[in-house]
Scaffold this motif. Structure first.
Motif, mmCIF file in Angstrom:
data_model
loop_
_atom_site.group_PDB
_atom_site.id
_atom_site.type_symbol
_atom_site.label_atom_id
_atom_site.label_comp_id
_atom_site.label_asym_id
_atom_site.label_seq_id
_atom_site.Cartn_x
_atom_site.Cartn_y
_atom_site.Cartn_z
ATOM 1 N N LEU A 199 -7.840 0.052 13.036
ATOM 2 C CA LEU A 199 -6.586 -0.249 13.716
ATOM 3 C C LEU A 199 -5.838 -1.250 12.852
ATOM 4 N N GLU A 200 -4.700 -0.834 12.324
ATOM 5 C CA GLU A 200 -3.964 -1.661 11.377
ATOM 6 C C GLU A 200 -2.637 -2.124 11.983
ATOM 7 N N PRO A 201 -2.318 -3.436 11.894
ATOM 8 C CA PRO A 201 -0.970 -3.887 12.269
ATOM 9 C C PRO A 201 0.047 -3.380 11.248
ATOM 10 N N ILE A 202 1.116 -2.777 11.728
ATOM 11 C CA ILE A 202 2.083 -2.141 10.833
ATOM 12 C C ILE A 202 3.504 -2.478 11.277
ATOM 13 N N VAL A 203 4.432 -2.291 10.358
ATOM 14 C CA VAL A 203 5.854 -2.254 10.677
ATOM 15 C C VAL A 203 6.364 -0.883 10.245
ATOM 16 N N GLN A 204 7.100 -0.257 11.124
ATOM 17 C CA GLN A 204 7.653 1.065 10.821
ATOM 18 C C GLN A 204 9.035 0.871 10.229
ATOM 19 N N VAL A 205 9.216 1.334 8.988
ATOM 20 C CA VAL A 205 10.459 1.076 8.262
ATOM 21 C C VAL A 205 10.980 2.380 7.667
ATOM 22 N N SER A 206 12.233 2.311 7.221
ATOM 23 C CA SER A 206 12.873 3.425 6.511
ATOM 24 C C SER A 206 13.939 2.830 5.606
ATOM 25 N N PHE A 207 14.471 3.659 4.733
ATOM 26 C CA PHE A 207 15.573 3.238 3.879
ATOM 27 C C PHE A 207 16.898 3.557 4.571
ATOM 28 N N PRO A 208 17.931 2.743 4.336
ATOM 29 C CA PRO A 208 19.192 2.949 5.055
ATOM 30 C C PRO A 208 19.801 4.330 4.834
ATOM 31 N N HIS A 209 19.625 4.931 3.656
ATOM 32 C CA HIS A 209 20.230 6.233 3.407
ATOM 33 C C HIS A 209 19.416 7.380 4.015
ATOM 34 N N ARG A 210 18.169 7.088 4.474
ATOM 35 C CA ARG A 210 17.355 8.085 5.177
ATOM 36 C C ARG A 210 16.718 7.417 6.397
ATOM 37 N N PRO A 211 17.516 7.068 7.388
ATOM 38 C CA PRO A 211 16.952 6.290 8.502
ATOM 39 C C PRO A 211 15.961 7.072 9.351
ATOM 40 N N ASP A 212 15.964 8.406 9.284
ATOM 41 C CA ASP A 212 15.040 9.193 10.102
ATOM 42 C C ASP A 212 13.701 9.440 9.413
ATOM 43 N N GLN A 213 13.621 9.230 8.102
ATOM 44 C CA GLN A 213 12.379 9.422 7.352
ATOM 45 C C GLN A 213 11.650 8.082 7.276
ATOM 46 N N CYS A 214 10.726 7.866 8.175
ATOM 47 C CA CYS A 214 10.058 6.568 8.296
ATOM 48 C C CYS A 214 8.662 6.605 7.678
ATOM 49 N N PHE A 215 8.157 5.436 7.421
ATOM 50 C CA PHE A 215 6.778 5.289 6.960
ATOM 51 C C PHE A 215 6.248 3.971 7.504
ATOM 52 N N GLU A 216 4.941 3.923 7.668
ATOM 53 C CA GLU A 216 4.279 2.747 8.224
ATOM 54 C C GLU A 216 3.706 1.904 7.087
ATOM 55 N N VAL A 217 4.034 0.614 7.116
ATOM 56 C CA VAL A 217 3.562 -0.317 6.092
ATOM 57 C C VAL A 217 2.499 -1.213 6.720
ATOM 58 N N PRO A 218 1.236 -1.107 6.308
ATOM 59 C CA PRO A 218 0.197 -2.022 6.813
ATOM 60 C C PRO A 218 0.458 -3.441 6.301
ATOM 61 N N THR A 219 0.687 -4.348 7.221
ATOM 62 C CA THR A 219 1.099 -5.705 6.826
ATOM 63 C C THR A 219 -0.026 -6.481 6.154
ATOM 64 N N ARG A 220 -1.278 -6.081 6.369
ATOM 65 C CA ARG A 220 -2.383 -6.810 5.741
ATOM 66 C C ARG A 220 -2.544 -6.477 4.269
ATOM 67 N N TRP A 221 -2.011 -5.344 3.847
ATOM 68 C CA TRP A 221 -2.339 -4.830 2.521
ATOM 69 C C TRP A 221 -1.147 -4.794 1.571
ATOM 70 N N LEU A 222 0.020 -5.229 2.001
ATOM 71 C CA LEU A 222 1.191 -5.200 1.129
ATOM 72 C C LEU A 222 1.847 -6.572 1.159
ATOM 73 N N SER A 223 2.027 -7.151 -0.016
ATOM 74 C CA SER A 223 2.603 -8.490 -0.128
ATOM 75 C C SER A 223 4.043 -8.374 -0.620
ATOM 76 N N MET A 224 4.985 -8.766 0.231
ATOM 77 C CA MET A 224 6.390 -8.778 -0.126
ATOM 78 C C MET A 224 7.110 -9.717 0.843
ATOM 79 N N SER A 225 8.329 -10.142 0.489
ATOM 80 C CA SER A 225 9.099 -11.041 1.342
ATOM 81 C C SER A 225 10.467 -10.431 1.601
ATOM 82 N N VAL A 226 10.933 -10.599 2.841
ATOM 83 C CA VAL A 226 12.217 -10.048 3.271
ATOM 84 C C VAL A 226 12.973 -11.131 4.023
#
Length: 701
Positions: free
Chosen positions: A498-525
């Protein structure tokens, strides 16, 4: 900044208190015009010209003391216990109010104090001459009237009186040196005292005038700085107060993905700026990763927890691949028989799923001393339980050893005869099942006997079966454009998570989403107020990626973070060397005794045994022919037949028989058993005949 005066940071901070915060300052110059870098408590603080600093808190750390005679500076902690006296100012005060304003805020605690007037003072009914000492006793405040200072006047012949002097009284007033002393905390708490000069009350210390300046720890925030910035006010930086001009300036606060996850649900969906993209050596291998470049934007739809399955391809000629697959994956799987390379792997699998049946894939030779049974290809075993077994002793005096072993039933081969067997025959077969004990340290090759042909969803496999589990995709997910799992002949389900995730997409394709596991990806927004890329109140129907390829580094990191208390596979027991040595000694003694009782006719002699191949010694070269003098032997030309000349083949070297020696050398006698079948008299032979005879003797022996 037009018309604003730049001040040193320390001077500006000293003029502030908590009531006037926050303040926005702009760096206009420093030690380095292009930027100032300071190393403070192991952290680097840098300011560049034009940076905005929002001061949100102050904390008094220490006091800087400057000797006015030589401009030397030193610091004292704020809790310094020494006392200081005020050095009277040489410049006179023009009014009584100005002089009183230089006193501490808690005036009553610092009274009385004494001053004089250089000029004559005329009050209502009293005239005071120049130079008369006046001691301030108190300040009297009257409603609707001017405040008055009650002073004690020491007259001649011990005559004294009290007078009331208005604060607005003008003249040249000079403060007399007082006996009162102050601590550093008292001095720093009064703006009037901070502007005065002091000297140490202790006469053994420096008696030169000192200027005291507070040093604060400044708590501030800066644009694109994640944490609160802390630095001392003594940095040599000039600043300008731009609070009024920058009321609308918003300081961007970077957030990591776990911090985004901690935001309230009302914050989503939102448009965020990517301030710092993921590392190029990321744990993911997917199409959306390269697009997460710096300064790009993302739409964060929601946060949550996603159930995922970690799959791996089996080792082959190609590199092993790993996938994170969502429970929403629509394909169907069929179980595949698992392969095991040791009895310990069988034990672990049987603990998770009792009643495991396997087939032997490779022959195993029986080793009685190690407790290893013999197995043949095709043997079928049913794992029953784990118990201890005793290993056979090497000698009667050796201590018995017991090891953990897996008790298995040796299943009979399936009968191809009639299917009309009655129950009695089945019971008889059950009784005839052989039990076999396999030590846990035994190596082998086994394959699971599997008769399950059912198709499963991924979520059912991760829930109903113990892992790891080998499967194959038998029907692909039709909603996935390119299903990478369908191309593999076999996949292994490594783990469910069970992974904590944020569901995101790019502005030019808002319907094509992907789940980013927050434990395994290091980035700042950073959150923005930009509008969402769809009409208000009409969010798109999101299609979420269900298969995400990850790297082998992800797999290894995941394995390291698993909290597993499982013991490592057991090792074979150590053999008792002393018992084996004694056993060898006893056997050698017995063999020697038997050889004395019954001589071996085929035993080689001592010198002949030196020529055996088992001695691993090079046989000695034959002796050269003996001659009377030191001259080399004469060369006798070879006589060849016509056939030899025609063939042109080389003859073997027979230099030993070229010429009979003039004097026969004494022969070397070889002592031989009387019962031997061979008779060796001399060693005047060629090397070839000697080796041949030795080989024949060894073979006979």
């Amino acid at each position: 900044m037009a018309g604003e005066t730049a001040l040193p940071l320390q001077q500006f901070i000293a003029s502030l208190d908590d009531t006037c915060l926050p303040k926005i300052l702009q760096v206009c110059s420093g030690v380095y015009f292009q930027g100032s870098v300071y190393e403070i408590s192991g952290s680097e603080v840098s300011f560049s010209t034009g940076d905005l600093i929002k001061v949100i808190g102050l904390e008094l750390l220490s006091v800087c003391l400057e000797d006015l005679s030589n401009n030397e500076k030193f610091e004292l902690p704020i809790n310094h216990t020494g006392l200081f006296k005020v050095v009277p100012d040489e410049m006179p005060f023009s009014t009584v109010e100005e002089m009183m304003s230089m006193r501490p805020v808690g005036l009553e605690t610092c009274l009385p104090f004494t001053f004089t007037s250089r000029s004559k003072m005329t009050l209502d009914n009293v005239t005071l001459g120049a130079g008369r000492a006046l001691t301030v006793l108190s300040i009297e405040q009257r409603e609707g009237e001017e405040d008055l200072v009650r002073c004690h006047v020491q007259g001649q012949q011990e005559v004294s009186a009290e007078v009331l002097i208005p604060l607005s009284t003008r003249g040249d007033f000079i403060e007399c040196e007082s006996k009162e002393c102050f601590t550093l905390k008292e001095i720093m708490s009064s703006p009037g005292l901070r502007s005065r000069k002091f000297r140490f009350e202790n006469t053994n210390k420096c008696q030169r005038p000192l200027v005291l300046s507070p040093i604060h720890q400044v708590n501030a925030i800066m644009n694109l700085r994640k944490n609160i910035l802390k630095f001392p006010s003594s940095l040599e930086v000039d600043v300008v107060d731009v609070t009024e001009l920058c009321q609308d300036v918003k300081f961007v606060t970077p957030l990591s993905l776990p911090e985004v996850l901690s935001q309230p649900d009302e914050s989503f969906p939102a448009v965020v700026n990517v301030l710092e993209g993921p590392d190029t050596r990321s744990l993911f291998k997917c199409s959306w990763l390269p697009e997460l470049s710096k300064r790009s934007q993302l739409v964060v739809h929601k946060k949550g927890t996603s159930a995922m399955i970690l799959l791996s391809s089996l080792k082959s000629r190609k590199a092993q691949q790993y996938f994170l697959v969502s429970h929403q994956y629509g394909g169907r799987f069929r179980r595949r028989p698992r392969e095991f390379n040791s009895v310990y792997e069988l034990y672990v699998a049987s603990m998770q799923a009792p009643g495991l049946k396997v087939s032997v894939m490779r022959n195993c030779e029986e080793v009685e001393e190690e407790g290893l049974p013999g197995l043949s290809v095709g043997d079928q075993l049913e794992v029953v339980r784990c118990e201890r077994m005793e290993l056979p002793c090497e000698s009667p005096t050796a201590q018995k050893q017991s090891v953990e072993a897996l008790l298995c039933h040796h299943l009979p081969e399936p009968d191809d005869g009639d299917d009309d067997d009655d129950d009695e025959e089945e019971v008889k077969q059950d009784e005839e099942r052989q039990e076999v004990l396999l030590p846990l340290y035994m190596q082998g090759h086994f394959c699971e006997v599997l008769k399950d042909k059912k198709k499963y969803k991924l979520r059912d496999l991760g829930k109903d079966f113990s892992l790891p589990l080998d499967v194959k995709v038998v029907s692909r997910d039709t909603e996935v454009e390119t299903d990478p799992l369908a191309a593999f002949a076999c996949l292994r389900i490594e783990a469910a998570m069970l992974e904590p995730i944020v569901q995101v997409s790019f502005p030019h394709r808002p319907d094509q989403c992907f789940e980013v596991p927050t434990r395994w990806l290091s980035m700042s927004v950073a959150f923005t107020t930009d509008p969402l890329p769809w009409p208000s109140g009409e969010p798109p129907e999101c299609h979420v990626d269900r298969v995400t390829e990850v790297t082998d580094t992800f797999f290894y990191e995941f394995r390291k973070q698993e909290s597993s208390d499982a013991a490592p596979p057991p090792r074979p027991p150590k053999r008792n060397l002393s018992s084996s040595v004694s056993c060898k000694k006893s056997s050698s003694k017995a063999s020697k005794k038997a050889s004395k009782q019954r001589p071996d006719k085929s035993a080689p002699t001592k010198k002949l045994s030196d020529l055996t191949l088992n001695s691993k010694k090079r046989p000695p070269a034959p002796p050269p022919p003996a001659i009377l003098d030191d001259e080399p032997p004469p060369i006798v030309p070879r006589k060849h037949s016509g056939a030899d000349k025609t063939l042109g083949k080389a003859l073997p070297n027979t230099y030993v028989k070229m010429e009979e020696p003039k004097k026969k050398a004494p022969s070397c006698e070889v002592e031989v058993d009387s019962d031997s079948d061979h008779d060796y008299e001399t060693v005047d032979e060629t090397l070839l005949s000697m080796v041949k005879a030795a080989q024949e003797n060894v073979m006979f022996y």
